[in-house]
Design a protein around this motif. Structure first.
Motif, mmCIF file in Angstrom:
data_model
loop_
_atom_site.group_PDB
_atom_site.id
_atom_site.type_symbol
_atom_site.label_atom_id
_atom_site.label_comp_id
_atom_site.label_asym_id
_atom_site.label_seq_id
_atom_site.Cartn_x
_atom_site.Cartn_y
_atom_site.Cartn_z
ATOM 1 N N GLU A 17 0.829 -1.217 0.000
ATOM 2 C CA GLU A 17 0.000 0.000 0.000
ATOM 3 C C GLU A 17 0.859 1.260 0.000
ATOM 4 O O GLU A 17 0.594 2.203 -0.753
ATOM 5 C CB GLU A 17 -0.938 -0.008 1.204
ATOM 6 N N ILE A 19 4.070 1.600 -0.911
ATOM 7 C CA ILE A 19 4.834 1.719 -2.157
ATOM 8 C C ILE A 19 3.921 2.169 -3.295
ATOM 9 O O ILE A 19 4.310 2.995 -4.113
ATOM 10 C CB ILE A 19 5.561 0.400 -2.483
ATOM 11 N N ARG A 20 2.688 1.674 -3.345
ATOM 12 C CA ARG A 20 1.764 2.119 -4.392
ATOM 13 C C ARG A 20 1.466 3.610 -4.232
ATOM 14 O O ARG A 20 1.479 4.358 -5.204
ATOM 15 C CB ARG A 20 0.462 1.329 -4.364
ATOM 16 N N ASP A 21 1.217 4.049 -3.015
ATOM 17 C CA ASP A 21 0.885 5.460 -2.778
ATOM 18 C C ASP A 21 2.033 6.394 -3.128
ATOM 19 O O ASP A 21 1.807 7.530 -3.527
ATOM 20 C CB ASP A 21 0.481 5.676 -1.320
ATOM 21 N N GLU A 22 3.268 5.911 -2.983
ATOM 22 C CA GLU A 22 4.432 6.778 -3.193
ATOM 23 C C GLU A 22 5.188 6.472 -4.478
ATOM 24 O O GLU A 22 6.244 7.051 -4.731
ATOM 25 C CB GLU A 22 5.371 6.649 -1.986
ATOM 26 N N ASP A 23 4.681 5.568 -5.303
ATOM 27 C CA ASP A 23 5.283 5.151 -6.577
ATOM 28 C C ASP A 23 6.540 4.306 -6.410
ATOM 29 O O ASP A 23 6.935 3.611 -7.327
ATOM 30 C CB ASP A 23 5.582 6.343 -7.490
ATOM 31 N N ALA A 24 7.218 4.387 -5.305
ATOM 32 C CA ALA A 24 8.395 3.560 -5.009
ATOM 33 C C ALA A 24 8.667 3.672 -3.516
ATOM 34 O O ALA A 24 8.210 4.604 -2.865
ATOM 35 C CB ALA A 24 9.613 4.013 -5.809
ATOM 36 N N THR A 65 9.494 -0.888 -6.491
ATOM 37 C CA THR A 65 8.285 -0.323 -7.070
ATOM 38 C C THR A 65 7.268 -1.447 -7.212
ATOM 39 O O THR A 65 7.639 -2.625 -7.292
ATOM 40 C CB THR A 65 8.583 0.371 -8.418
ATOM 41 N N THR A 67 4.414 -3.778 -8.975
ATOM 42 C CA THR A 67 4.154 -4.311 -10.310
ATOM 43 C C THR A 67 2.654 -4.248 -10.607
ATOM 44 O O THR A 67 1.839 -3.962 -9.722
ATOM 45 C CB THR A 67 4.599 -5.780 -10.415
ATOM 46 N N GLU A 68 2.309 -4.586 -11.829
ATOM 47 C CA GLU A 68 0.894 -4.672 -12.207
ATOM 48 C C GLU A 68 0.188 -5.708 -11.338
ATOM 49 O O GLU A 68 -0.943 -5.499 -10.897
ATOM 50 C CB GLU A 68 0.772 -5.052 -13.682
ATOM 51 N N GLU A 71 -0.421 -4.234 -7.893
ATOM 52 C CA GLU A 71 -1.580 -3.328 -7.951
ATOM 53 C C GLU A 71 -2.876 -4.130 -7.969
ATOM 54 O O GLU A 71 -3.827 -3.825 -7.247
ATOM 55 C CB GLU A 71 -1.510 -2.453 -9.208
#
Length: 103
Positions: A17, A19-24, A65, A67-68, A71
């Motif tokens: 969560e 990492i998704r919110d911050e792009d990395a 980061t 991945t698809e 996500e």
């Protein structure tokens, strides 16, 4: 409901969560977050495990980061245990899915 893998821990969802919110995410920064209450070595191990299962991609120097598949897992569209997308045709699968035979 998210389809987590038996190999996953409660911290894996938090890590994904953030990492998704911050792009990395950098392992050291993740370990300092209030939402994650485990040591930096533990966060590092979890990120490596998530990468092994195709939910994160290592960028180097402890940075990851999503991945698809990562996500899709967070969006309840991916089964992390079996490495397959949910409610999609069988042509889409993750890194742990078994190969289909070709005609």
């Amino acid at each position: 409901m998210r389809q987590s893998g038996t190999w996953m821990t409660i911290w894996d969802d938090r890590i994904l969560e953030i990492i998704r919110d911050e792009d990395a995410g950098r392992v050291g920064d993740l370990a300092e977050r209030d939402a994650i209450r485990v040591s930096q070595p533990s966060v590092s191990r979890r990120c490596k495990k998530l990468a092994e299962h195709g939910l994160l991609t290592p960028l180097g120097n402890g940075v990851y980061t999503i991945t698809e598949e990562g996500e899709a897992y967070l969006d309840e569209e991916y089964d992390a245990e079996n490495g397959v997308y949910l409610n999609r045709n069988n042509s889409q699968s993750g890194p742990n899915a078994s190969e289909t035979s070709q005609s």
